[in-house]
Every structure is written in structure tokens, then in C-alpha cells.
Design an enzyme around this catalytic site. Structure first.
Site, PDB file in Angstrom:
ATOM      1  N   VAL A 150       0.837  -1.204   0.000  1.00 59.72           N
ATOM      2  CA  VAL A 150       0.000   0.000   0.000  1.00 59.72           C
ATOM      3  C   VAL A 150       0.878   1.263   0.000  1.00 59.72           C
ATOM      4  CG1 VAL A 150      -1.666   1.341   1.356  1.00 59.72           C
ATOM      5  CG2 VAL A 150      -1.929  -1.134   1.147  1.00 59.72           C
ATOM      6  N   LYS A 197      15.386  -3.296   1.993  1.00 63.82           N
ATOM      7  CA  LYS A 197      14.276  -2.867   1.122  1.00 63.82           C
ATOM      8  C   LYS A 197      14.596  -1.508   0.498  1.00 63.82           C
ATOM      9  CE  LYS A 197       9.695  -4.398   2.601  1.00 63.82           C
ATOM     10  NZ  LYS A 197       8.473  -3.935   3.258  1.00 63.82           N
ATOM     11  N   GLU A 234      -7.473   2.837   1.552  1.00 61.78           N
ATOM     12  CA  GLU A 234      -7.119   2.507   0.154  1.00 61.78           C
ATOM     13  C   GLU A 234      -8.097   1.472  -0.389  1.00 61.78           C
ATOM     14  OE1 GLU A 234      -5.839  -0.566  -0.864  1.00 61.78           O
ATOM     15  OE2 GLU A 234      -5.709  -1.512   1.112  1.00 61.78           O
ATOM     16  N   CYS A 254      -6.581  -9.350   2.359  1.00 60.19           N
ATOM     17  CA  CYS A 254      -7.591  -8.371   2.786  1.00 60.19           C
ATOM     18  C   CYS A 254      -8.946  -8.972   3.161  1.00 60.19           C
ATOM     19  CB  CYS A 254      -7.775  -7.340   1.677  1.00 60.19           C
ATOM     20  SG  CYS A 254      -6.235  -6.580   1.191  1.00 60.19           S
TER      21      CYS A 254
END
Ligand code: UGA
Length: 448
Positions: free
Chosen positions: A11, A35, A150, A262
Site C-alpha cells: 500500500v 528494502k 485505500e 484483505c
């Protein structure tokens, strides 16, 4: 305006990169040095079609940067997105520890007037909790907390961000509303609808949207099973009910149950929060149990269908024991390497328990699947997975699986058995190829 995004997961990265691509000045922050090092070289930590190009473009334009330095980046920012994970905790609730830790760190760094925007999916009341944490940690800080959920689907997240169905902003603070309107002006100018509401409503909109979509999927899966039982066709049914504008055609494709990071997490978290608010959401509770029942039922159906076919072929041993099942698709859906709550993670262990040897193939999710299911064997190609198998099981609707050359593949198998839980092929066509073919909610076709 200077904006930073805390958390470069799926996200956070999509949000940061897409906002930078439309001209915002964005710094993406993550505590994971490897990362950040990767992102600086345009090596993305996630698989998301189109995102690499957006990141590259935004970095070249000078609008996007990456850092591990939260303190000084937040201190220089006018707006800070919180986009850290809210994984499912052991008790089914969302684990808010990352949101709380980020809130504390942000609070310590605040200087000037700052808008803190909660992008992570959080239960109702969390934004107020973030505001309390910020106030407690840094009582002198001038800040306002906004909810801005989102609605990105994995696999098409860039498109969803760039062409949103709606932008939801939860705040009652005029200053914060002005900041949010500025951040999203590009999209609103292009016609994206804006829903301005309260913190609580905004938080609940996110859960309601996912719960409603999950309900559609669970509903059509139940209808597919009923179609199988009464000899009806779910494709015609889905098309016909979807033509009713009040129902709509999307999210009415039967499959092996909804998965991903989700729907399973958010539906469960919603039921728990509703129960605790003494206002149970019985429909969503049923959806949660319907989905897990559906997945387990399909696991049983594979064994039954294969056993019947192998018996009809004259095999003495018709259990799954020592049979090889080629599994096409391990990801929870196409265009992602995500296997969180994927049907494969439930069905494959069920088959393995009955002695089956699984050989999986997925265009993107083999590494993630092997990390989750250590005993899983994988093949380097569809052909290699299918060759010598006693049955093929299709679990994900990857494009690569939609036009397979069955006339060539079936003869390489030990038995021409295809179980397709994404309904990718017309049953009659599969029959013509000589396959024993099972799918969801469509009249069974057998070898002509
Ligand atoms: C979902 C929502 O669609 C997004 O709007 C939301 O932002 C996101 O969750 C989130 O909360 O972050 P996603 O989990 O990426 O997005 O996946 P979907 O495309 O919605 O699919 C969810 C599951 O439903 C998958 O397992 C998929 O295979 C299944 N599905 C979907 C069906 O079985 N049939 C359908 O017709 C549609």
C-alpha cells in the site's frame, strides 16, 4: 508540500509512487535497510504489474526518494502517510502494533503543523487512538489525524490508484481537509469522486466495501455449488443476475473461495468489532464461515471426482495416496505472487494428508508458496508440472492457463483428469479433447 509515507509495503509503495508520478514530492520510509537499498536501485520488494515503471519515472523526475531516516524526513514533512501492515492477530483482530509504533515515532519527530494520514486498514476508532498516542508522546506537536483508506486490488493497484472509483477522506478538521484536497487535486480535477466524511465513517467504509465484495463472492460460490447439485449453470445465472443494474456483473465469478491479505482478515475483524459493539453483523459472519466451508468442501470434491474417474478407467487404487496432482496456480488470484490465505494453502495440505504428491506451478508465486509450504514440489513449466500427473488442478486464473493446448498436454498425463476451480474452459471443449473435466457450477461433461 512535502509528503512522506511510512511503510514501503504494497500500500505504501503504490501510494507513494503514484502520488509522486502525478507531481507530489514524496519520500518513502522503511526501517528495513535492504528494502530501501533495493528500492534505490529500482528493485521492488513486491510483484505488482506496472509499478516498477511508475517508480522509475517518479525517481527520474526527482519526485520520489527512499530512506530509512524516519525522524528527519517526518520533521521536514507537511503530511505523513501511515501505511504499515495491520496483519491478523492470533485472536482474529487486526494487530495494530505497527500502527502504534509508527505513530509514536512520527510523534517524536513532528515539527511545525503536520497532517497524519492513516492509509493502513484499521478498525473503527484507530485514528482517534493514533491522535491520542501522538498527543501523549508529543503534547506540543501541532497535528491532525485523517483517515484515508485505500481501495487497491493487488495486480491492478496502479490502475486503481490512478483511476479511483472514489477517494474517501475522513476528517472534521478544516486545515487537514485543505491538505488532503491538495494531495488529491490531480485526481479530483480529472473527475474522481470525493467522499468527505468523519473519521469513524471513513474507517468503516473500508471494511464495509471489502465485506460487501466478499459477500458477492461467497454468494456466487454457494450458487455454483447449488447449480452442481440441481443441474443448473452458474455462468448463465451469474450473467443474468449481473444484468440487473441493482446487482451488477462484477465479483460474481465462482472460484475456490476468496483469499488474499484483505478479505479474510477484514471480514473477520469486522465481525469481531461488531460483536464487541454489541451489534453483530450476522451476514458477514455467515460469509466468513461460508467461505471456509467452501474451500474445504472443494478439497473433498477433488478426491471424490478423481476417485470416480480413476475407477471408471479401471484403476484398482482410487484414493489420492501416491497419486501425483499437478496444481496450476498457487497465488490467491492472478497477477500477484501473494499466497496469503490462498485456496492453495488450504487445499494442498488436505490433499497431501491423503497421500497425494503435489507438483505446483505458478508464474509468480512459487517462491512465496515454497516458503509457506516447505514440502511443496514445484515444476519449471506448465508442461513439466502436468507431464506424468494423475490429475491437474487449476486454482488461479492466470492468463497463461487460459489457452492451454490440451490436445498436446493430456496425452502426457497418466490420466486425463482436469479439475478447474476457475472455470477457464468450456466443459464440452474439454470433453472433445478427451478430458474428464470438473468445474464449478457447470453441467459436468465427460469423455464423449
Ligand atoms: C481487495 C479489494 O478488491 C480492494 O478494493 C481492496 O483495496 C483490497 O482488497 C484491500 O483491502 O487492500 P484484493 O485482495 O487485491 O483486493 O483482491 P480481489 O481482486 O478483490 O480478490 C479477492 C478474492 O476474491 C480473490 O481470492 C479472488 O480470486 C476472489 N474473487 C474475486 C472471486 O473468487 N470471484 C470474483 O468474482 C472476484
Amino acid at each position: 508540500m512535502k509528503i512522506c509515507v511510512v511503510g514501503t509495503g504494497y500500500v505504501g509503495l503504490v501510494t507513494g509512487a503514484c502520488l509522486a508520478d502525478v507531481g507530489c514530492q514524496i519520500v518513502c520510509i522503511d526501517q528495513d535497510q535492504s528494502k530501501i537499498d533495493g528500492l534505490k536501485k529500482n528493485v521492488l520488494p513486491i510483484y505488482e504489474p506496472g509499478l516498477e515503471e511508475v517508480v522509475e519515472r517518479a525517481v527520474s523526475a526527482g519526485n520520489l526518494a527512499f530512506t530509512t531516516d524516519l525522524h528527519s524526513t517526518v520533521a521536514e514533512s507537511d503530511a505523513v502517510f501511515i501505511a504499515v501492515g495491520t496483519p491478523q492477530g492470533d485472536d482474529g483482530r487486526s494487530d495494530l502494533s505497527y500502527v502504534e509504533a509508527a505513530s509514536r515515532q512520527i510523534a517524536e519527530a513532528l515539527s511545525g503543523s503536520t497532517t497524519i494520514i492513516v492509509k493502513s486498514t484499521v478498525p473503527v476508532g484507530t485514528c482517534r487512538r493514533v491522535a491520542r498516542i501522538v498527543h501523549h508522546t508529543n503534547p506540543d506537536a501541532e497535528s491532525s489525524v485523517v483517515s484515508n483508506p485505500e481501495f487497491l486490488r493487488e495486480g491492478v493497484a496502479v490502475e486503481d490508484f490512478m483511476e479511483p472509483d472514489r477517494i474517501v477522506i475522513g476528517t472534521q478538521d478544516d486545515r487537514a481537509r485543505t491538505v488532503m484536497n491538495a494531495i488529491y487535486s490531480h485526481f479530483v480535477d480529472k473527475g474522481a469522486p470525493l467522499v468527505q466524511t468523519t473519521l469513524e465513517t471513513s474507517e468503516l467504509i473500508k471494511y464495509s466495501a471489502n465485506a460487501f465484495l466478499a459477500t458477492k463472492v461467497a454468494f456466487i460460490n454457494e450458487m455454483a455449488n447449488l447449480c452442481d447439485s440441481v443441474g443448473a449453470n452458474v455462468e448463465d445465472l451469474s450473467k443474468a443476475i449481473g444484468m440487473d443494474e441493482r446487482i451488477g456483473p462484477s465479483f460474481l465469478k465462482p472460484g475456490p473461495g476468496y483469499g488474499g491479505s484483505c478479505f479474510p482478515k477484514d471480514t473477520l475483524a469486522l465481525t469481531i468489532q461488531a460483536q464487541e459493539s454489541d451489534c453483530p453483523v450476522r451476514i458477514v459472519e455467515s460469509v466468513v464461515s461460508s467461505n471456509s466451508f467452501h474451500i474445504r468442501r472443494l478439497g473433498k470434491r477433488i478426491a471424490e471426482f478423481c476417485g470416480d474417474v480413476w475407477s471408471s478407467l479401471g484403476w484398482n487404487e482410487t484414493s489420492l495416496d501416491q497419486k501425483t496432482i499437478a496444481v496450476l496456480g498457487l497465488a490467491f488470484k492472478a497477477d500477484t505472487d501473494d499466497i496469503r490465505s490462498a485456496a492453495s494453502t488450504v487445499i494442498l495440505p488436505l490433499l497431501q494428508k491423503q497421500g497425494a504428491r503435489i507438483v505446483g506451478y505458478d508464474p509468480a508465486a512459487m517462491d512465496t508458496a515454497k516458503a509457506e509450504m516447505p514440502g511443496l514440489e514445484t515444476a519449471e513449466s506448465i508442461e513439466a508440472a502436468v507431464s506424468g500427473a494423475d490429475a491437474v488442478l487449476i486454482l488461479t486464473e492466470w492468463n497463461q492457463f487460459k489457452s492451454l493446448d490440451w490436445a498436446r498436454l493430456l496425452p502426457t498425463m497418466n490420466a486425463p483428469v482436469v479439475v478447474d476451480f476457475r472455470n477457464l474452459y468450456p466443459p464440452n471443449e474439454m470433453s472433445t479433447h478427451g478430458a474428464h473435466y470438473a468445474s464449478l457450477g457447470r453441467p459436468l461433461a465427460d469423455v464423449a
